[in-house]
Write a protein that holds these residues in place. Structure first.
Motif, mmCIF file in Angstrom:
data_model
loop_
_atom_site.group_PDB
_atom_site.id
_atom_site.type_symbol
_atom_site.label_atom_id
_atom_site.label_comp_id
_atom_site.label_asym_id
_atom_site.label_seq_id
_atom_site.Cartn_x
_atom_site.Cartn_y
_atom_site.Cartn_z
ATOM 1 N N ASP A 108 0.874 -1.210 0.131
ATOM 2 C CA ASP A 108 -0.023 -0.109 -0.030
ATOM 3 C C ASP A 108 0.894 1.357 -0.059
ATOM 4 O O ASP A 108 0.403 2.426 0.072
ATOM 5 N N LEU A 109 2.138 1.086 -0.252
ATOM 6 C CA LEU A 109 2.998 2.109 -0.213
ATOM 7 C C LEU A 109 3.265 3.030 1.070
ATOM 8 O O LEU A 109 3.429 4.462 0.770
ATOM 9 N N GLY A 110 2.693 2.806 2.145
ATOM 10 C CA GLY A 110 2.722 3.711 3.310
ATOM 11 C C GLY A 110 3.005 2.685 4.502
ATOM 12 O O GLY A 110 2.840 1.455 4.584
ATOM 13 N N GLY A 111 3.627 3.569 5.510
ATOM 14 C CA GLY A 111 4.246 2.776 6.662
ATOM 15 C C GLY A 111 5.430 1.623 6.259
ATOM 16 O O GLY A 111 6.230 2.154 5.495
ATOM 17 N N PHE A 112 5.246 0.561 6.823
ATOM 18 C CA PHE A 112 6.555 -0.510 6.551
ATOM 19 C C PHE A 112 5.773 -1.223 5.462
ATOM 20 O O PHE A 112 4.790 -2.227 5.658
ATOM 21 N N TYR A 113 6.260 -1.125 4.245
ATOM 22 C CA TYR A 113 5.421 -1.929 3.055
ATOM 23 C C TYR A 113 6.404 -2.695 2.177
ATOM 24 O O TYR A 113 7.589 -2.560 2.316
ATOM 25 N N ARG A 114 5.701 -3.281 1.244
ATOM 26 C CA ARG A 114 6.708 -4.017 0.321
ATOM 27 C C ARG A 114 6.829 -3.498 -0.998
ATOM 28 O O ARG A 114 5.606 -2.988 -1.656
ATOM 29 N N SER A 115 7.732 -3.488 -1.619
ATOM 30 C CA SER A 115 7.926 -3.360 -3.302
ATOM 31 C C SER A 115 8.111 -4.570 -4.046
ATOM 32 O O SER A 115 9.243 -5.223 -3.380
ATOM 33 N N GLU A 116 7.825 -4.650 -5.201
ATOM 34 C CA GLU A 116 7.915 -5.789 -5.891
ATOM 35 C C GLU A 116 8.662 -5.349 -7.206
ATOM 36 O O GLU A 116 8.229 -4.371 -7.851
ATOM 37 N N LYS A 142 11.334 -10.234 -7.092
ATOM 38 C CA LYS A 142 12.265 -9.739 -5.940
ATOM 39 C C LYS A 142 11.185 -8.770 -5.103
ATOM 40 O O LYS A 142 10.321 -8.084 -5.519
ATOM 41 N N ILE A 143 11.329 -8.882 -3.607
ATOM 42 C CA ILE A 143 10.726 -8.289 -2.848
ATOM 43 C C ILE A 143 11.573 -7.178 -2.134
ATOM 44 O O ILE A 143 12.713 -7.661 -1.469
ATOM 45 N N VAL A 144 11.394 -5.978 -1.620
ATOM 46 C CA VAL A 144 12.036 -5.223 -0.884
ATOM 47 C C VAL A 144 11.001 -4.676 -0.027
ATOM 48 O O VAL A 144 9.774 -4.523 0.158
ATOM 49 N N ALA A 145 11.610 -4.765 1.272
ATOM 50 C CA ALA A 145 10.640 -4.129 2.541
ATOM 51 C C ALA A 145 11.354 -2.823 2.742
ATOM 52 O O ALA A 145 12.454 -2.594 2.990
ATOM 53 N N THR A 146 10.532 -1.726 2.815
ATOM 54 C CA THR A 146 10.778 -0.480 2.601
ATOM 55 C C THR A 146 9.618 0.425 3.444
ATOM 56 O O THR A 146 8.578 -0.203 3.982
ATOM 57 N N THR A 147 9.859 1.628 3.548
ATOM 58 C CA THR A 147 9.045 2.524 4.483
ATOM 59 C C THR A 147 8.608 3.799 3.788
ATOM 60 O O THR A 147 9.353 4.322 2.807
ATOM 61 N N GLN A 148 7.542 4.476 4.252
ATOM 62 C CA GLN A 148 6.954 5.894 3.878
ATOM 63 C C GLN A 148 6.460 6.215 5.108
ATOM 64 O O GLN A 148 5.039 5.808 5.160
#
Length: 966
Positions: free
Chosen positions: A189-197, A205-211
């Protein structure tokens, strides 16, 4: 604030045990919490125990005035340190199919006012009950009486709190530690602690990232999530082998651990400086990086390995150091951190985010490939890096107390981003572009009755969507404009002297806007600057009332007056200053002699120096350093337009753009005839500079939006084609279409020449773009189109072509390795005239596997800007509003642009009625951060209807006459 990282006081092995405990038990409950979240209403919600069971011990009467029903934290507790450990899982749970993270948090806070209640922000987190049977444990820190027992614990969804009621009061000045164990979803959902693929060599590939900004740190761990609640953060990240963990601070070490029978790595970071929650950042990825060191500061650029291997991070690395050094000198303050990490993410809703020490970007805004990126991509990279690095001091080191003054943070960074980019690329003359990219842009919004002041009362900006609405063109662009004006009238030397005093005085603290005015006033006094009042007196009028003035100069009498400029009349708009401003005016006469700064202090004053005779003219607001429009008596207007036709270079470059922009907008406000505005464009057949041309194209865009579905379209196209043909031939002769000019803005004007010539039907141009695109289709691995010209060529060829051209573009988009080239293709695909293809493209925005969530709203608005796609895009938004709102509406940074984009062409009574019905139909659901944009769309549509009724025939006659005379 600072970003430095984290350290653990106990053996790191303890981390694994805590994180593993209860994780499996909470996964199922988490999905329950999420289904409830999606079905939430605005009704008061009592705290729950984290599994949806209401706790009767914390009642919520209706109407309720309990502390947990308020959106602002009480002032009884102040955090000092957090110790947070997070473990994101980059593979989905086999049972629930959810990506999750588990975590522990220990926050040490001080009680500054006795209370029996602990409120701490928490959103979409599911808690594991502690041994005491509650969702947290509380202990005394640093000696003292034992902490009172927890009487009840629960969650309030509406106001996003974890609520703890205590058996007795916390003791004033005593420190306590609150400990929790929790699980959250690593959603997309691109907010808080989220994943990018993303895909790499066909592998997902999965990235755990934040906004976190503005209110999503609470989605990662329980925290006092307000900008004034600064603390020091100790961060630990648990992650899989083969991945790297990053946070605000420098890594202090990585060890191997076994958690839940799984071998993992545990990375700790240095403790941060004292900082706000919204600036926190955590990332786990297998990205590559490049690095350099500048005077002891480690500078790293992270991105997908393929992007790093293709040298797409080199340009960002080369400009970061010089920009950092520029700001150190500008602020007279050393960069306070040991590192400056910057990372390019495949999925990121913001353009970039200034997390202290770990700045995040969309790939298109950080990565640059000298072989395939355009001149615009390079400028974007330089200016956005400058914007984010400017925040390291202004925003991060010194932070505004509350979101009602976010304009000062974002407006300042927007203004000085031009100064930083100018330092990195001095040949670009980039500082001039603020007039086009920010000032003219925001004039259009700030001339609406539904605009808003830069600063609002603190208690009026409370709800998350109200906070989200503050991140708009007013805050960024008007903020930049008024601060540029202030720097100009004080002089840059005095401005930066006051700024440095402010930053050093409030380092690691929080401020309100008046604090900056006070420090600037001290610099004014020290330097003997003469002003018509204090800095605060002057700036309050620009900050606390919305809108801006139009200054009217009557050169027959010398009378100068001001009036609130509105595109449509709107009586009885409230203002603390009755819509009067203290206006600094720089001006010149025909002789070319620039006059000293003059202040318009009242609604009307006389300046006899501005009275003219004969051929002499007056030109006010030199270089548009003032945030206002200028109108003249008819005679002076005619002299200025005559000067443009006779020798346009006698008028300064930026003011040529100003004359066009002011005239068109005065015409939209019915102050001058539309045909008068069109007269300012006639001279453009002799103009070769980008800034005036772009000003004209920006303003003609309104005519296209209003008239391209009417019988005016043909004559208008004929006129614009005759206007641009000399410019097209100029670039054809001097650069051709396989090379580009030397000058930075000349490169932009070459693109304008090609794009406008093709879109207005110049056959030579259309044959060129069709041929270039066909050559690429014939040899897909060898694209010979110059990167600067690709978007113009792609769009023209797709518009002129059919399904084959569109399908080729779509395939190239799917496999593009450079984000900026993918972005160009995505935009070009919206240029097709084939409605079936446009409908298909719209349907892709509902499928994140086809169009990334971060790009979906851009695609929809781009299709709406196509005259064949307008009705399709609007119908699509109406039909799919619930999905669109759920996915992008709540707190999304640029969601408002969707509403603005799909309604910008509205100019009929039928469209107005549809808009009214749309608002009524979805009023219960709401419009999130687009609420204000919707009201502006209604106002703008009414103005458009009126404009069309009043101007269509005159404009048709004018274009027809111009065509006949050429």
């Amino acid at each position: 604030m600072g970003a430095k990282g984290f350290f653990i006081s106990k053996a790191v092995g303890v981390v694994g045990i805590v994180l593993g405990a209860g994780a499996v038990a909470t996964i199922i409950a988490l999905s329950v919490v999420y289904s409830q979240e999606k079905a939430k209403t605005d009704a008061p919600v009592a705290p729950t125990d984290g599994t949806g069971t209401t706790l009767p011990t914390v009642p919520t009467p209706a109407p309720s005035n309990e502390p947990w029903d308020k959106y602002r934290l009480p002032e009884s507790l102040v955090p000092e340190t957090y110790t947070v450990t997070l473990h994101p899982r980059l593979i989905p749970d086999p049972i629930t199919k959810l990506y999750i993270f588990t975590g522990t948090s220990h926050v040490v806070f001080k009680c500054v006012k006795e209370t029996q209640l602990i409120l701490i922000h928490s959103n979409k987190l599911n808690y594991t009950k502690a041994l005491n049977g509650f969702l947290a444990t509380l202990t005394t820190e640093g000696g003292g009486a034992p902490a009172p027992a927890i009487k009840s614990s629960g969650l309030v969804e509406k106001t996003q709190y974890l609520v703890l009621q205590l058996s007795d009061s916390l003791v004033k000045d005593q420190k306590y530690k609150l400990s929790t164990t929790f699980t959250g979803e690593l959603a997309d959902d691109l907010g808080g602690f989220y994943r990018s693929e993303y895909l790499e060599n066909g592998v997902k590939k999965i990235v755990a990232t934040t906004q976190m900004q503005p209110t999503d740190a609470r989605k990662a761990f329980p925290c006092f999530d307000e900008p004034a609640m600064k603390a020091i953060f100790h961060i630990t990240l648990v992650h899989a082998h083969g991945t790297r963990a990053l946070s605000n601070g420098m890594e202090t070490g990585t060890t191997d651990q076994t958690i839940d029978g799984m071998s993992v790595q545990v990375t700790t970071f240095e403790p941060t400086k004292k900082m706000s929650t919204y600036l926190l950042a955590f990332i786990v990825s297998d990205f590559g990086f490049i690095q350099t060191t500048l005077e002891g500061v480690l500078i790293r650029i992270f991105a997908r390995k393929a992007a790093i291997d293709a040298n797409q991070g080199e340009y960002a690395l080369s400009v970061t150091g010089p920009i950092l050094k520029f700001f150190e000198n500008y602020y007279n303050a050393t960069y306070p951190l040991p590192k400056s990490d910057q990372i390019a993410l495949p999925d990121f809703y913001f353009g970039a985010m200034e997390n202290w020490g770990l700045v995040m970007y969309r790939e298109t805004n950080l990565l640059y490939d000298p072989l395939t990126s355009s001149n615009r991509n390079r400028e974007t990279t330089a200016t956005i890096i400058a914007h984010e690095l400017a925040h390291m001091w202004f925003g991060n080191l010194v932070t505004l107390k509350w979101w009602n003054e976010v304009w000062l943070n974002e407006g300042f960074a927007s203004y000085v981003s031009y100064l930083g980019a100018d330092k990195a690329e001095p040949s670009w003359r980039v500082k001039d572009l603020i007039v086009l990219d920010d000032i003219h842009r925001v004039f259009a919004v700030d001339a609406l009755a539904s605009s808003h002041p830069l600063s609002s009362p603190e208690d009026s900006i409370v709800l998350p969507h109200q906070i989200g609405e503050q991140f708009d063109a007013i805050s960024y662009s008007k903020g930049a404009a008024v601060l540029r004006m202030l720097s100009d009238l004080l002089s840059e030397k005095v401005f930066v002297q006051g700024l440095s005093s402010y930053l050093n005085h409030f380092a690691h603290g929080n401020t309100v806007g008046t604090d900056l005015w006070e420090h600037l006033q001290k610099a004014v006094k020290l330097n003997g600057v003469v002003l018509p009042g204090t800095v605060q007196d002057i700036m309050n009028r620009w900050v606390l009332q919305m809108g801006f003035p139009v200054v009217t100069v009557d050169t027959t009498t010398g009378i100068v007056s001001q009036e609130h400029f509105l595109l449509s009349p709107a009586p009885n708009l409230p203002s603390p200053y009755n819509y009067e401003w203290l206006i600094p005016i720089r001006w010149m006469k025909l002789s070319g002699l620039q006059k000293d700064l003059w202040w318009l202090m009242n609604s009307t004053e006389v300046n006899m120096d501005m009275k003219t005779a004969g051929d002499e003219w007056v030109l006010a607001n030199i270089d548009v350093t003032g945030y206002y429009r200028v109108h003249y008596d008819r005679g002076n207007w005619e002299k200025l337009i005559g000067q443009l036709k006779a020798d346009h270079q006698a008028i300064p470059l930026i003011n040529r753009a100003q004359l066009v922009d002011d005239a068109f907008n005065l015409a939209r406000a019915a102050i001058v005839p539309s045909t008068h505005a069109l007269q300012t464009t006639v001279y453009l057949s002799a103009e070769r500079e980008y800034i005036p041309w772009q000003s004209a194209l920006d303003n003609m865009q309104y005519y296209y939006l209003m008239l391209d579905r009417t019988d005016v379209y043909g004559p208008m196209q004929d006129y614009m084609r005759s206007l641009v043909t000399p410019l097209y031939l100029h670039f054809n002769a001097t650069s051709g279409w396989t090379n580009v000019p030397e000058g930075h803005t000349d490169k932009y004007n070459q693109v304008n020449a090609l794009s406008l010539a093709c879109s207005t039907g110049l056959k030579e141009c259309q044959n060129l773009t069709t041929s270039l695109f066909r050559q690429w289709m014939d040899n897909a691995t060898h694209n010979t189109i110059h990167p600067n010209l690709r978007l113009a060529v792609y769009c023209s060829a797709v518009a002129a072509g059919g399904a084959a051209e569109w399908e080729f573009g779509w395939e190239q988009f799917k496999y593009a390795t450079l984000a900026s080239d993918a972005s160009r293709l995505l935009s070009a695909l919206t240029c097709t005239m084939n409605k079936t293809l446009l409908e298909r493209f719209l349907s892709y925005t509902l499928q994140p596997a086809m169009i990334r969530k971060q790009d979906a709203t851009t695609v929809i608005t781009s299709i709406a800007s196509n005259r064949e796609g307008q009705d399709l895009a609007w119908g699509f938004v109406r039909d799919n509003w619930n999905y669109i709102y759920t996915q992008y509406g709540v707190g999304s940074f640029n969601f408002a642009a969707l509403i603005s984009g799909v309604t910008t062409r509205f100019s009929t009574a039928e469209e107005l009625q549809q808009l009214v019905e749309f608002k009524q139909k979805h009023s219960a659901t709401g419009f999130g951060s687009a609420e204000l944009a919707l009201n502006q769309a209604l106002e703008r549509t009414q103005a458009n209807i009126l404009w069309l009724q009043q101007n269509k025939q005159d404009v048709l006659q004018w274009f027809t006459n111009q065509t006949l005379t050429h």
